[in-house]
Write a protein that holds these residues in place. Structure first.
Motif, mmCIF file in Angstrom:
data_model
loop_
_atom_site.group_PDB
_atom_site.id
_atom_site.type_symbol
_atom_site.label_atom_id
_atom_site.label_comp_id
_atom_site.label_asym_id
_atom_site.label_seq_id
_atom_site.Cartn_x
_atom_site.Cartn_y
_atom_site.Cartn_z
ATOM 1 N N THR A 107 -16.846 7.799 -0.262
ATOM 2 C CA THR A 107 -15.562 8.344 -0.703
ATOM 3 C C THR A 107 -14.531 8.285 0.415
ATOM 4 O O THR A 107 -13.383 7.888 0.192
ATOM 5 N N VAL A 108 -14.923 8.677 1.615
ATOM 6 C CA VAL A 108 -13.999 8.621 2.752
ATOM 7 C C VAL A 108 -13.578 7.177 3.019
ATOM 8 O O VAL A 108 -12.400 6.904 3.287
ATOM 9 N N TYR A 109 -14.520 6.247 2.916
ATOM 10 C CA TYR A 109 -14.188 4.839 3.116
ATOM 11 C C TYR A 109 -13.147 4.376 2.100
ATOM 12 O O TYR A 109 -12.144 3.757 2.464
ATOM 13 N N PHE A 110 -13.376 4.665 0.820
ATOM 14 C CA PHE A 110 -12.417 4.249 -0.205
ATOM 15 C C PHE A 110 -11.068 4.929 -0.034
ATOM 16 O O PHE A 110 -10.026 4.299 -0.221
ATOM 17 N N LEU A 111 -11.069 6.202 0.343
ATOM 18 C CA LEU A 111 -9.794 6.876 0.575
ATOM 19 C C LEU A 111 -9.052 6.265 1.761
ATOM 20 O O LEU A 111 -7.831 6.108 1.712
ATOM 21 N N LEU A 112 -9.780 5.890 2.817
ATOM 22 C CA LEU A 112 -9.127 5.231 3.955
ATOM 23 C C LEU A 112 -8.555 3.876 3.558
ATOM 24 O O LEU A 112 -7.443 3.514 3.968
ATOM 25 N N VAL A 113 -9.302 3.126 2.748
ATOM 26 C CA VAL A 113 -8.788 1.841 2.272
ATOM 27 C C VAL A 113 -7.542 2.054 1.417
ATOM 28 O O VAL A 113 -6.554 1.312 1.538
ATOM 29 N N MET A 114 -7.550 3.086 0.577
ATOM 30 C CA MET A 114 -6.381 3.364 -0.257
ATOM 31 C C MET A 114 -5.188 3.812 0.589
ATOM 32 O O MET A 114 -4.046 3.465 0.279
ATOM 33 N N VAL A 115 -5.446 4.560 1.648
ATOM 34 C CA VAL A 115 -4.355 4.952 2.549
ATOM 35 C C VAL A 115 -3.765 3.705 3.208
ATOM 36 O O VAL A 115 -2.544 3.544 3.279
ATOM 37 N N MET A 116 -4.633 2.809 3.680
ATOM 38 C CA MET A 116 -4.131 1.565 4.293
ATOM 39 C C MET A 116 -3.356 0.723 3.272
ATOM 40 O O MET A 116 -2.331 0.132 3.591
ATOM 41 N N TYR A 117 -3.857 0.680 2.055
ATOM 42 C CA TYR A 117 -3.181 -0.056 0.995
ATOM 43 C C TYR A 117 -1.811 0.557 0.703
ATOM 44 O O TYR A 117 -0.813 -0.156 0.575
ATOM 45 N N THR A 118 -1.751 1.893 0.643
ATOM 46 C CA THR A 118 -0.481 2.569 0.377
ATOM 47 C C THR A 118 0.501 2.358 1.521
ATOM 48 O O THR A 118 1.692 2.118 1.288
ATOM 49 N N VAL A 119 0.015 2.430 2.749
ATOM 50 C CA VAL A 119 0.891 2.192 3.904
ATOM 51 C C VAL A 119 1.407 0.755 3.886
ATOM 52 O O VAL A 119 2.590 0.502 4.136
ATOM 53 N N THR A 120 0.533 -0.200 3.555
ATOM 54 C CA THR A 120 0.955 -1.595 3.485
ATOM 55 C C THR A 120 2.011 -1.789 2.404
ATOM 56 O O THR A 120 3.013 -2.483 2.621
ATOM 57 N N LEU A 121 1.807 -1.169 1.243
ATOM 58 C CA LEU A 121 2.807 -1.271 0.175
ATOM 59 C C LEU A 121 4.130 -0.661 0.601
ATOM 60 O O LEU A 121 5.203 -1.221 0.317
ATOM 61 N N THR A 122 4.075 0.471 1.289
ATOM 62 C CA THR A 122 5.302 1.113 1.744
ATOM 63 C C THR A 122 6.008 0.252 2.781
ATOM 64 O O THR A 122 7.239 0.117 2.752
ATOM 65 N N LEU A 123 5.256 -0.354 3.677
ATOM 66 C CA LEU A 123 5.870 -1.232 4.675
ATOM 67 C C LEU A 123 6.498 -2.463 4.028
ATOM 68 O O LEU A 123 7.509 -2.975 4.512
ATOM 69 N N ASN A 124 5.911 -2.927 2.940
ATOM 70 C CA ASN A 124 6.465 -4.099 2.264
ATOM 71 C C ASN A 124 7.741 -3.786 1.491
ATOM 72 O O ASN A 124 8.437 -4.702 1.054
ATOM 73 N N LEU A 125 8.059 -2.508 1.311
ATOM 74 C CA LEU A 125 9.318 -2.139 0.669
ATOM 75 C C LEU A 125 10.502 -2.279 1.619
ATOM 76 O O LEU A 125 11.643 -2.334 1.173
ATOM 77 N N VAL A 126 10.210 -2.304 2.911
ATOM 78 C CA VAL A 126 11.267 -2.409 3.913
ATOM 79 C C VAL A 126 11.484 -3.884 4.234
ATOM 80 O O VAL A 126 10.579 -4.565 4.704
ATOM 81 N N HIS A 127 12.678 -4.363 3.955
ATOM 82 C CA HIS A 127 13.030 -5.747 4.256
ATOM 83 C C HIS A 127 14.228 -5.729 5.198
ATOM 84 O O HIS A 127 15.330 -5.340 4.807
ATOM 85 N N LEU A 128 13.989 -6.114 6.429
ATOM 86 C CA LEU A 128 15.066 -6.092 7.413
ATOM 87 C C LEU A 128 16.039 -7.244 7.205
ATOM 88 O O LEU A 128 17.218 -7.113 7.481
ATOM 89 N N LYS A 129 15.547 -8.361 6.734
ATOM 90 C CA LYS A 129 16.400 -9.525 6.545
ATOM 91 C C LYS A 129 16.118 -10.088 5.148
ATOM 92 O O LYS A 129 15.034 -10.588 4.880
ATOM 93 N N LEU A 130 17.099 -9.957 4.280
ATOM 94 C CA LEU A 130 16.926 -10.442 2.922
ATOM 95 C C LEU A 130 17.231 -11.939 2.862
ATOM 96 O O LEU A 130 18.267 -12.388 3.362
ATOM 97 N N PRO A 131 16.339 -12.714 2.243
ATOM 98 C CA PRO A 131 16.610 -14.149 2.126
ATOM 99 C C PRO A 131 17.662 -14.408 1.051
ATOM 100 O O PRO A 131 17.826 -13.638 0.113
ATOM 101 N N LYS A 132 18.402 -15.500 1.235
ATOM 102 C CA LYS A 132 19.368 -15.900 0.221
ATOM 103 C C LYS A 132 18.631 -16.689 -0.847
ATOM 104 O O LYS A 132 17.995 -17.691 -0.555
#
Length: 164
Positions: free
Chosen positions: A125-150
């Protein structure tokens, strides 16, 4: 993030960065403890921030389990009762049962096999929760786009085109 932003390594790297930054801040605070002792108002601010961070870290697994339960019910209501739609709800129910129900009834047994099973399930359970935390952090980081492509065009796959 530059090479492959969707990889879980982005979340692992960011959480590692946050943990090492926290260790660095604690080391700095220990180094300048005399200065902090002389400026008590600064100690109150640091303590308040530390309490907020601790509360967020403690509540995060509960937020994830609640999200599993909510998402599982939402998927079943929208897509129907199928086995693969039960995975999120099942994991949420498992986490609640593991944390609430097992400790209430686990002490009735004297066999060590149940304690080993409880420890193993806890590790999984702890392993899966840690993977889900990493997945959530990765998704949140992917929401930030410093340079938008044209972009000239956007293709939406599966959108369908109505021919009038």
């Amino acid at each position: 993030m530059k090479h492959e932003p969707r990889s879980l390594w982005a979340g692992v790297s960011f959480v590692t960065f946050l943990l090492t930054t926290a260790v660095f801040i604690v080391a700095i605070l220990m180094r300048y403890s005399e200065f902090l002792y002389a400026h008590q108002w600064l100690v109150y601010i640091i303590t308040f921030l530390a309490i907020i961070v601790t509360i967020c870290m403690v509540l995060w697994p509960f937020v994830l389990v609640s999200a599993f339960l909510y998402n599982g019910i939402k998927v079943i209501l929208n897509e129907g009762f199928k086995f693969h739609n039960l995975l999120s709800l099942g994991f949420g129910i498992f986490c609640v049962a593991y944390l609430v129900i097992w400790p209430m009834f686990g002490h009735f047994t004297d066999k060590n096999i149940w304690m080993y099973a409880y420890g193993y399930l806890g590790s999984v359970t702890v392993y899966f929760l840690l993977v889900m935390v990493m997945y959530t952090v990765t998704l949140t980081l992917n929401l930030v786009h410093l340079k938008l492509p044209k972009l000239d065009y956007i293709v939406v796959l599966g959108a369908g085109v109505n021919h009038h």
